[in-house]
Write a protein that holds these residues in place. Structure first.
Motif, PDB file in Angstrom:
ATOM      1  N   GLN A   1      27.333 -18.003 -46.973  1.00  0.00           N
ATOM      2  CA  GLN A   1      26.299 -18.961 -46.588  1.00  0.00           C
ATOM      3  C   GLN A   1      26.109 -18.981 -45.074  1.00  0.00           C
ATOM      4  OE1 GLN A   1      27.502 -22.719 -48.324  1.00  0.00           O
ATOM      5  NE2 GLN A   1      27.772 -21.782 -50.342  1.00  0.00           N
ATOM      6  N   ILE A   2      27.195 -18.860 -44.336  1.00  0.00           N
ATOM      7  CA  ILE A   2      27.109 -18.820 -42.874  1.00  0.00           C
ATOM      8  C   ILE A   2      26.355 -17.570 -42.430  1.00  0.00           C
ATOM      9  CG2 ILE A   2      28.454 -18.548 -40.753  1.00  0.00           C
ATOM     10  CD1 ILE A   2      30.622 -20.294 -42.090  1.00  0.00           C
ATOM     11  N   LEU A   3      26.653 -16.437 -43.056  1.00  0.00           N
ATOM     12  CA  LEU A   3      25.961 -15.199 -42.713  1.00  0.00           C
ATOM     13  C   LEU A   3      24.473 -15.276 -43.049  1.00  0.00           C
ATOM     14  CD1 LEU A   3      28.506 -12.441 -43.823  1.00  0.00           C
ATOM     15  CD2 LEU A   3      28.024 -13.280 -41.507  1.00  0.00           C
ATOM     16  N   GLU A   4      24.147 -15.967 -44.111  1.00  0.00           N
ATOM     17  CA  GLU A   4      22.736 -16.150 -44.459  1.00  0.00           C
ATOM     18  C   GLU A   4      22.002 -16.919 -43.369  1.00  0.00           C
ATOM     19  OE1 GLU A   4      23.073 -16.121 -49.365  1.00  0.00           O
ATOM     20  OE2 GLU A   4      23.169 -18.015 -48.258  1.00  0.00           O
TER      21      GLU A   4
ATOM     22  N   ASP B   1      25.144  -6.395 -48.074  1.00  0.00           N
ATOM     23  CA  ASP B   1      23.685  -6.508 -48.057  1.00  0.00           C
ATOM     24  C   ASP B   1      23.214  -7.310 -46.851  1.00  0.00           C
ATOM     25  OD1 ASP B   1      24.986  -8.710 -49.310  1.00  0.00           O
ATOM     26  OD2 ASP B   1      23.080  -9.378 -50.178  1.00  0.00           O
ATOM     27  N   LEU B   2      23.916  -8.396 -46.542  1.00  0.00           N
ATOM     28  CA  LEU B   2      23.568  -9.209 -45.379  1.00  0.00           C
ATOM     29  C   LEU B   2      23.972  -8.509 -44.082  1.00  0.00           C
ATOM     30  CD1 LEU B   2      24.764 -12.717 -46.634  1.00  0.00           C
ATOM     31  CD2 LEU B   2      22.448 -11.786 -46.709  1.00  0.00           C
ATOM     32  N   LEU B   3      25.133  -7.882 -44.096  1.00  0.00           N
ATOM     33  CA  LEU B   3      25.637  -7.235 -42.893  1.00  0.00           C
ATOM     34  C   LEU B   3      24.761  -6.071 -42.464  1.00  0.00           C
ATOM     35  CD1 LEU B   3      29.442  -7.313 -43.776  1.00  0.00           C
ATOM     36  CD2 LEU B   3      28.251  -8.735 -42.104  1.00  0.00           C
ATOM     37  N   VAL B   4      24.237  -5.336 -43.415  1.00  0.00           N
ATOM     38  CA  VAL B   4      23.338  -4.230 -43.082  1.00  0.00           C
ATOM     39  C   VAL B   4      22.088  -4.746 -42.380  1.00  0.00           C
ATOM     40  CG1 VAL B   4      21.782  -2.508 -44.077  1.00  0.00           C
ATOM     41  CG2 VAL B   4      24.152  -2.636 -44.853  1.00  0.00           C
ATOM     42  N   GLN B   5      21.528  -5.825 -42.903  1.00  0.00           N
ATOM     43  CA  GLN B   5      20.325  -6.397 -42.285  1.00  0.00           C
ATOM     44  C   GLN B   5      20.612  -6.914 -40.879  1.00  0.00           C
ATOM     45  OE1 GLN B   5      17.779  -8.870 -45.052  1.00  0.00           O
ATOM     46  NE2 GLN B   5      19.539  -8.587 -46.415  1.00  0.00           N
TER      47      GLN B   5
ATOM     48  N   ALA C   1      27.465   2.496 -44.019  1.00  0.00           N
ATOM     49  CA  ALA C   1      26.251   1.688 -44.150  1.00  0.00           C
ATOM     50  C   ALA C   1      25.606   1.401 -42.797  1.00  0.00           C
ATOM     51  CB  ALA C   1      26.574   0.371 -44.852  1.00  0.00           C
ATOM     52  N   GLY C   2      26.205   1.934 -41.725  1.00  0.00           N
ATOM     53  CA  GLY C   2      25.628   1.763 -40.408  1.00  0.00           C
ATOM     54  C   GLY C   2      26.105   0.534 -39.658  1.00  0.00           C
ATOM     55  N   ILE C   3      27.196  -0.052 -40.101  1.00  0.00           N
ATOM     56  CA  ILE C   3      27.738  -1.256 -39.473  1.00  0.00           C
ATOM     57  C   ILE C   3      28.872  -0.859 -38.528  1.00  0.00           C
ATOM     58  CG2 ILE C   3      28.913  -3.455 -39.904  1.00  0.00           C
ATOM     59  CD1 ILE C   3      27.575  -3.278 -42.764  1.00  0.00           C
ATOM     60  N   TYR C   4      28.858  -1.420 -37.329  1.00  0.00           N
ATOM     61  CA  TYR C   4      29.919  -1.125 -36.363  1.00  0.00           C
ATOM     62  C   TYR C   4      31.217  -1.736 -36.873  1.00  0.00           C
ATOM     63  CZ  TYR C   4      32.390  -0.753 -31.886  1.00  0.00           C
ATOM     64  OH  TYR C   4      33.289  -0.441 -30.898  1.00  0.00           O
ATOM     65  N   VAL C   5      32.267  -0.904 -36.991  1.00  0.00           N
ATOM     66  CA  VAL C   5      33.549  -1.370 -37.500  1.00  0.00           C
ATOM     67  C   VAL C   5      34.654  -1.093 -36.484  1.00  0.00           C
ATOM     68  CG1 VAL C   5      35.184  -1.337 -39.413  1.00  0.00           C
ATOM     69  CG2 VAL C   5      32.782  -0.823 -39.834  1.00  0.00           C
TER      70      VAL C   5
END
Length: 365
Positions: free
Chosen positions: A157-160, A183-187, A231-235
């Motif tokens: 919910q916080i990420l949303e 799904d949220l992290l990619v956006q 997925a293209g997210i910096y880790v």
């Protein structure tokens, strides 16, 4: 050092702490059985081998915590939960339970608190005219993806909200459950608004079960690193903490595994043992590695200025002395060989869109 005749509590399956001692910093009363059979049964249930996790909902009036620490790359954070079921014996957040008359031991990992209104509070805070965006950290105290997140979904919910208002956010976790929000992290990542730090303490599953009994296995965390990076997210992989005499021999292997899974950077934090964490950790050592107790604590003291813990800014997160310098050097060499740490990610703040709270005066403008 403990007296040789000291009796240490036996470890409990699936739990990190071996005891549930009440902290003495606040002059709290020790827990005692008064002779009533119901009281005795309650105490047995509380500290026995069949310890159950309970969750209490709490509704704070504010949700963002601010800090001025020179050791941290952020000045604000959110913790959706208090206490953590992962049960990591070394967790520096354990003493926070003492402020609520609870034990930093088994209470910390079994008597949890959730904040169901966190997202609503966050939206209200971000809507204030004087709020200025800056990177918000999630998971700085207790893990945002501990098992109860599956039920409460507060972190999601916080990420949303973060996505809705285009606010930068970084996540720290030692759980592969973070992938459930990919799904949220990619956006967020597409807009350069997020990065994820995954803690990997050891690659050995047996050691992990003793140190972090209810956290996902190391292989699952590394799989999460791979999925997020693909997925293209910096880790970022954080070797946190490095436990001298227990996990420090794995530094190079962890760095190599992180690179192989697509991580962009790595770092480390030497183990911190504030307040009640120190005796809890020593009890843990005596239960699982009695032959290493003296060696481990000797190295800890060498890295902490002769004490079990160093609370001072700068040195508390880095350690001091030859042992800390050696670990830092090893991390640097391993990182260069693996092609990591070549650049830092900078999250954007210029995309922020202040939310409008339904029914507020702001809707008139």
């Amino acid at each position: 050092m403990d007296d040789k005749n000291t009796i240490h509590p036996a470890p409990r399956k699936g739990r990190g702490a071996t005891s549930n001692a009440v902290p003495q910093r606040f002059n709290l009363q020790d827990r005692e059985i008064d002779g009533d059979w119901l009281d005795e049964r309650a105490l047995i249930d509380d500290i026995g081998s069949r310890l159950r996790t309970t969750v209490t909902a709490e509704f704070p009036k504010s949700i963002i915590n601010y800090n001025k620490s020179p050791d941290l790359p952020f000045d604000r954070s959110i913790n959706a939960y208090r206490g953590c079921e992962h049960g990591c014996v070394y967790c520096y957040a354990r003493p926070t339970h003492a402020y609520h008359d609870l034990s930093p031991g088994l209470d910390f990992e079994s008597k949890l608190f959730a904040k169901p209104n966190a997202a609503d509070l966050l939206r209200q805070t971000l809507a204030k005219p004087n709020y200025q965006p800056a990177t918000l950290a999630i998971g700085t105290n207790t893990d945002p993806y501990q098992p109860i997140e599956k039920r409460y979904r507060i972190t999601r919910q916080i990420l949303e909200v973060m996505l809705e208002v285009r606010h930068p956010v970084v996540i720290t976790t030692k759980s592969n459950r973070v992938v459930e929000d990919i799904d949220l992290l990619v956006q967020l990542a597409v807009q350069q608004l997020t990065a994820v730090a995954i803690s990997v303490t050891t690659l050995d599953s047996t050691t992990a079960r003793l140190l972090e009994p209810r956290a996902p296995a190391p292989a699952r965390r590394l799989d999460a690193v791979r999925k997020l990076s693909e997925a293209g997210i910096y880790v970022h992989v954080n070797i946190a903490p490095v436990v001298p005499g227990i996990t420090d021999h794995e530094i190079e292997a962890i760095v190599a595994a992180a690179a192989d899974c697509g991580a962009s950077s790595v770092s480390f934090i030497p183990m911190r043992l504030p307040h009640e964490v120190a005796p809890l950790f020593e009890q843990w050592l005596e239960s699982h590695y009695p032959e290493r107790n003296s060696k481990v604590m000797s190295i800890v003291r060498q890295m902490r200025g002769g004490k079990r813990n160093d609370p001072e800014f700068h040195s508390r997160m880095r350690g001091q002395g030859p042992w800390a310098d050696l670990i830092r050097t090893r991390i640097g060499i391993a990182s260069r060989k693996a092609g990591l740490n070549r650049g830092k990610i900078k999250l954007r703040t210029d995309l922020f869109q202040r939310p409008i709270i339904t029914g507020s005066q702001m809707e008139l403008f």
